[in-house]
Design a protein around this motif. Structure first.
Motif, PDB file in Angstrom:
ATOM      1  N   VAL A  38       1.086  -1.130  -0.186  1.00  0.00           N
ATOM      2  CA  VAL A  38       0.112  -0.184   0.020  1.00  0.00           C
ATOM      3  C   VAL A  38       0.975   1.460   0.166  1.00  0.00           C
ATOM      4  O   VAL A  38       1.057   2.281  -0.442  1.00  0.00           O
ATOM      5  CB  VAL A  38      -0.564   0.038   0.740  1.00  0.00           C
ATOM      6  CG1 VAL A  38      -1.610   1.740   1.720  1.00  0.00           C
ATOM      7  CG2 VAL A  38      -2.033  -1.209   1.174  1.00  0.00           C
ATOM      8  N   LEU A  39       2.156   1.290   0.208  1.00  0.00           N
ATOM      9  CA  LEU A  39       2.444   2.290   0.850  1.00  0.00           C
ATOM     10  C   LEU A  39       3.688   2.501  -0.288  1.00  0.00           C
ATOM     11  O   LEU A  39       4.059   3.987  -0.919  1.00  0.00           O
ATOM     12  CB  LEU A  39       3.654   2.303   2.311  1.00  0.00           C
ATOM     13  CG  LEU A  39       3.933   3.350   2.884  1.00  0.00           C
ATOM     14  CD1 LEU A  39       3.331   4.948   2.816  1.00  0.00           C
ATOM     15  CD2 LEU A  39       5.287   3.388   3.927  1.00  0.00           C
ATOM     16  N   VAL A  40       3.734   1.406  -0.753  1.00  0.00           N
ATOM     17  CA  VAL A  40       4.831   1.574  -1.733  1.00  0.00           C
ATOM     18  C   VAL A  40       4.183   2.342  -2.985  1.00  0.00           C
ATOM     19  O   VAL A  40       5.157   3.534  -3.939  1.00  0.00           O
ATOM     20  CB  VAL A  40       5.896   0.435  -1.673  1.00  0.00           C
ATOM     21  CG1 VAL A  40       6.194   0.502  -4.086  1.00  0.00           C
ATOM     22  CG2 VAL A  40       6.516  -0.337  -1.235  1.00  0.00           C
ATOM     23  N   VAL A  41       2.993   1.377  -3.533  1.00  0.00           N
ATOM     24  CA  VAL A  41       1.873   1.940  -4.939  1.00  0.00           C
ATOM     25  C   VAL A  41       1.073   3.397  -5.028  1.00  0.00           C
ATOM     26  O   VAL A  41       1.485   4.478  -5.011  1.00  0.00           O
ATOM     27  CB  VAL A  41       0.898   0.989  -4.726  1.00  0.00           C
ATOM     28  CG1 VAL A  41      -0.006   1.187  -5.840  1.00  0.00           C
ATOM     29  CG2 VAL A  41       1.592  -0.177  -5.821  1.00  0.00           C
ATOM     30  N   GLY A  42       0.957   3.976  -3.366  1.00  0.00           N
ATOM     31  CA  GLY A  42       0.086   5.108  -2.635  1.00  0.00           C
ATOM     32  C   GLY A  42       1.186   5.861  -3.426  1.00  0.00           C
ATOM     33  O   GLY A  42       1.376   7.182  -4.089  1.00  0.00           O
ATOM     34  N   LEU A  43       3.171   6.017  -3.306  1.00  0.00           N
ATOM     35  CA  LEU A  43       3.293   6.961  -2.772  1.00  0.00           C
ATOM     36  C   LEU A  43       4.031   7.104  -3.976  1.00  0.00           C
ATOM     37  O   LEU A  43       4.272   8.106  -4.732  1.00  0.00           O
ATOM     38  CB  LEU A  43       5.132   6.582  -2.161  1.00  0.00           C
ATOM     39  CG  LEU A  43       5.027   6.592  -0.439  1.00  0.00           C
ATOM     40  CD1 LEU A  43       6.323   6.529  -0.086  1.00  0.00           C
ATOM     41  CD2 LEU A  43       4.387   8.237   0.288  1.00  0.00           C
ATOM     42  N   ILE A  44       4.149   5.929  -5.229  1.00  0.00           N
ATOM     43  CA  ILE A  44       4.850   6.166  -6.494  1.00  0.00           C
ATOM     44  C   ILE A  44       3.155   6.841  -7.042  1.00  0.00           C
ATOM     45  O   ILE A  44       3.649   7.579  -8.168  1.00  0.00           O
ATOM     46  CB  ILE A  44       4.678   4.314  -7.139  1.00  0.00           C
ATOM     47  CG1 ILE A  44       5.673   4.228  -6.220  1.00  0.00           C
ATOM     48  CG2 ILE A  44       4.778   4.949  -9.301  1.00  0.00           C
ATOM     49  CD1 ILE A  44       6.235   2.753  -7.381  1.00  0.00           C
ATOM     50  N   ALA A  45       2.020   6.286  -6.896  1.00  0.00           N
ATOM     51  CA  ALA A  45       1.093   7.162  -7.246  1.00  0.00           C
ATOM     52  C   ALA A  45       1.400   8.907  -7.301  1.00  0.00           C
ATOM     53  O   ALA A  45       0.144   9.532  -7.807  1.00  0.00           O
ATOM     54  CB  ALA A  45      -0.301   6.106  -6.985  1.00  0.00           C
ATOM     55  N   LEU A  46       0.667   9.181  -5.647  1.00  0.00           N
ATOM     56  CA  LEU A  46       1.417  10.166  -5.315  1.00  0.00           C
ATOM     57  C   LEU A  46       2.417  11.258  -5.985  1.00  0.00           C
ATOM     58  O   LEU A  46       2.037  12.493  -6.069  1.00  0.00           O
ATOM     59  CB  LEU A  46       1.922  10.099  -3.923  1.00  0.00           C
ATOM     60  CG  LEU A  46       1.457  11.413  -2.910  1.00  0.00           C
ATOM     61  CD1 LEU A  46      -0.480  11.950  -3.054  1.00  0.00           C
ATOM     62  CD2 LEU A  46       1.700  11.556  -1.544  1.00  0.00           C
ATOM     63  N   HIS A  47       3.068  10.461  -6.067  1.00  0.00           N
ATOM     64  CA  HIS A  47       4.833  11.082  -6.603  1.00  0.00           C
ATOM     65  C   HIS A  47       4.438  11.274  -8.535  1.00  0.00           C
ATOM     66  O   HIS A  47       5.025  12.283  -9.516  1.00  0.00           O
ATOM     67  CB  HIS A  47       6.101  10.487  -6.948  1.00  0.00           C
ATOM     68  CG  HIS A  47       7.125  11.100  -7.439  1.00  0.00           C
ATOM     69  ND1 HIS A  47       7.783  11.802  -6.712  1.00  0.00           N
ATOM     70  CD2 HIS A  47       8.077  10.608  -8.981  1.00  0.00           C
ATOM     71  CE1 HIS A  47       8.598  11.988  -7.822  1.00  0.00           C
ATOM     72  NE2 HIS A  47       9.144  10.938  -8.858  1.00  0.00           N
TER      73      HIS A  47
END
Length: 552
Positions: A481-490
């Motif tokens: 969740v954190l990895v995909v969320g941060l990539i999507a946010l970036h």
């Protein structure tokens, strides 16, 4: 006092209601507490249920199963009804990419689980249970257990792994969203974002284009292929309520309702845009001129539910113009092909007498909106459960899969919310009524789930393998969740609310969605959740079976 003791201790329908109500009330009370600005909200009901189960509080198993099923079904169906009107707009414009992000979370968690099995002393059957608990996906657990029994293997380890990892699976997504918000999200990203594609935009133009001088509004609309509504025309000292046959003249000043994307093209079409800001919510439209009024009228005549706006012929029959349609939180351009829904609020412009005449035709009985059509809700629950039970055969998989009690109702809720009016089905519920249905169903579901898991929860986590399962489950929840969320946010393609909805939907986590809705303005999280939830939930059910079939 024997009667009081028997009331709490003797398994019965009455005892089940009392125990679950107490768990919900205590959990909701504690859920309002904030620690360092953080509160768990309705998710706290789950932990109160675990504590109650740990201390030996039990209820009749069949009653518990009924309450758990009904609560979950009620929650997901009401959520589907809520997001249905705007769902397909989101699906057709952003749905493909939203689902790709959700599937990335599914793929990341599955690959991590297989890697853990390779390097750690955890059996694949147990790991599938841990993964199902970490992703709060009980339908996937059921599919995994079916596959294990097909091979003649014991499925109890998978069920226990799911039970001990489920609690941290609930809070893990919330924790990941908190980390993102605390360290990676800017204040501007927390502001409410709205898709402007169908939100209305109001502007005033002066006709200086000689190409449209003397042409009717109908002809100009055909020539331009643009979406706009002319609500008023000022010609010298006269105010005109326009019709399709009204001809524009040079130096006419026209009030136009359109979308923000269309505004630059309309400036070229008419010739000059006035500098005033006409999109301020505090504008008193009736103070602009004395000859024309603007009035909001609510559609409450059942016969008009599902009718196209153009078929009502309001311009020719009553001499009024509909400029905007307010549906929930959306402001929609009032085009002729717009299909009206019961409860829509129409902004109508015209002379006072004409508005008085059209009001009874549309209904405008606001009190009737307080009475939801319960028949449509119950019918939707039945159809949702039937759809969820349909076995779907997939090539290469020997066991049919199904959408389950969570997937079927939310799909039907979305379809009924979006297309019910086309079949003259009144599905309107006020926002407060829909929110109450969702919170009632979710709190009931969480209370049952916690009570069911609490009996052996603490005993399991005190064993070495139990602690390992809990740790692995927490990693499987937070890291993808954190990895995909941060990539999507970036990537800066989506606002924070939309990303939270993607993450909650990919993890099949309605508790985390409730937390997101409580802390983020707008419906972005709910819409993206409903967009990715059906596919991701279905994929997790399939993946659980495929992994066991390939690697056992």
């Amino acid at each position: 006092m024997n009667w009081l003791e028997s009331l709490f201790a003797t398994p019965s329908a009455l005892q089940t209601i009392i125990i679950l109500s107490l768990i919900c009330s205590v959990g909701l009370a504690f859920g309002k507490l904030r620690v360092a600005g953080i509160s768990l909200g309705v998710a706290f009901v789950f932990f109160i249920g675990i504590v109650a189960g740990h201390y030996g509080i039990t209820v009749d198993h069949s009653m518990l199963s009924y309450a758990e099923t009904f609560g979950l079904v009620l929650f997901v169906y009401a959520l589907g009804l809520h997001v249905g009107p705007g769902f397909f707009n989101s699906l057709f414009h952003e749905g493909f990419s939203l689902n790709l992000w959700g599937l990335a979370v599914v793929a990341a968690g599955t690959m991590m689980a297989l890697a853990f099995c390779w390097f750690l002393p955890v059996q694949l059957s147990d790991m599938m249970g841990v993964l199902c608990g970490a992703t709060t996906n009980t339908p996937a657990l059921g599919a995994a257990q079916q596959t294990l029994r097909l091979f003649g293997l014991n499925a109890d380890g998978a069920a226990l792994g799911c039970a001990v990892t489920y609690p941290l699976g609930v809070v893990g997504v919330i924790l990941a969203m908190l980390i993102m918000r605390k360290f990676f999200v800017r204040a501007s990203d927390l502001e409410e974002h709205h898709s402007t594609e169908h939100n209305t935009y109001i502007a005033r133009f002066v006709v200086v284009n000689p190409a449209i001088d003397g042409r009717t509004l109908a002809r100009i609309n055909e020539m331009s292929h643009r979406h706009f509504i002319v609500s008023r025309i000022w010609r010298g000292n006269d105010v005109i309520v326009p019709r399709s046959t009204t001809e524009l003249k040079l130096n006419d000043s026209v009030m136009v309702v359109t979308t923000e994307q269309e505004a630059p093209a309309l400036e070229i079409l008419f010739g000059k845009k006035a500098e005033e800001d006409w999109n301020n919510k505090e504008i008193d439209w009736n103070a602009i001129d004395s000859k024309v009024e603007s009035r909001v009228i609510v559609i409450t005549r059942p016969k008009l539910n599902g009718k196209m706006l153009g078929h009502l012929q309001l311009r020719s029959a009553y001499g009024v113009n509909v400029s905007r349609v307010i549906r929930g939180d959306m402001s929609i351009l009032a085009t002729n092909n717009l299909r009206l829904q019961y409860g829509d609020r129409l902004t109508i412009v015209g002379e006072a007498k004409a508005l008085d005449n059209v009001e009874p035709f549309l209904g405008n009985a606001a009190r009737s909106l307080d009475e939801p059509n319960l028949g449509a809700i119950y019918l939707g629950l039945v159809l949702g459960l039937l759809l969820g039970a349909v076995p779907l055969s997939i090539p290469g998989i020997s066991i049919p899969v199904s959408m389950g009690i969570a997937g079927g109702p939310i799909v039907v809720g979305i379809l009924v919310g979006a297309f019910g009016p086309r079949f003259h089905l009144v599905t309107y519920t006020t926002q407060s009524a829909n929110l109450m249905l969702r919170k009632l169903g979710l709190s009931m579901y969480l209370a049952c789930l916690g009570l069911e898991s609490g009996g052996q929860f603490f005993d399991t986590i005190m064993r070495p393998e139990g602690l390992l399962w809990v740790g692995l489950g927490f990693v499987l929840t937070v890291v993808p969740v954190l990895v995909v969320g941060l990539i999507a946010l970036h990537s800066k393609k989506y606002d924070y609310g939309t990303i939270c909805g993607i993450l909650c939907g990919s993890m099949a986590n309605p508790m985390a969605l409730t937390y997101a809705n409580d802390t983020i303005k707008g419906d972005a999280a709910s819409i993206s959740y409903a967009t990715v939830y059906p596919l991701c939930m279905f994929m997790r059910v399939i993946v659980a079976q495929i992994v066991l079939l390939l690697f056992l």
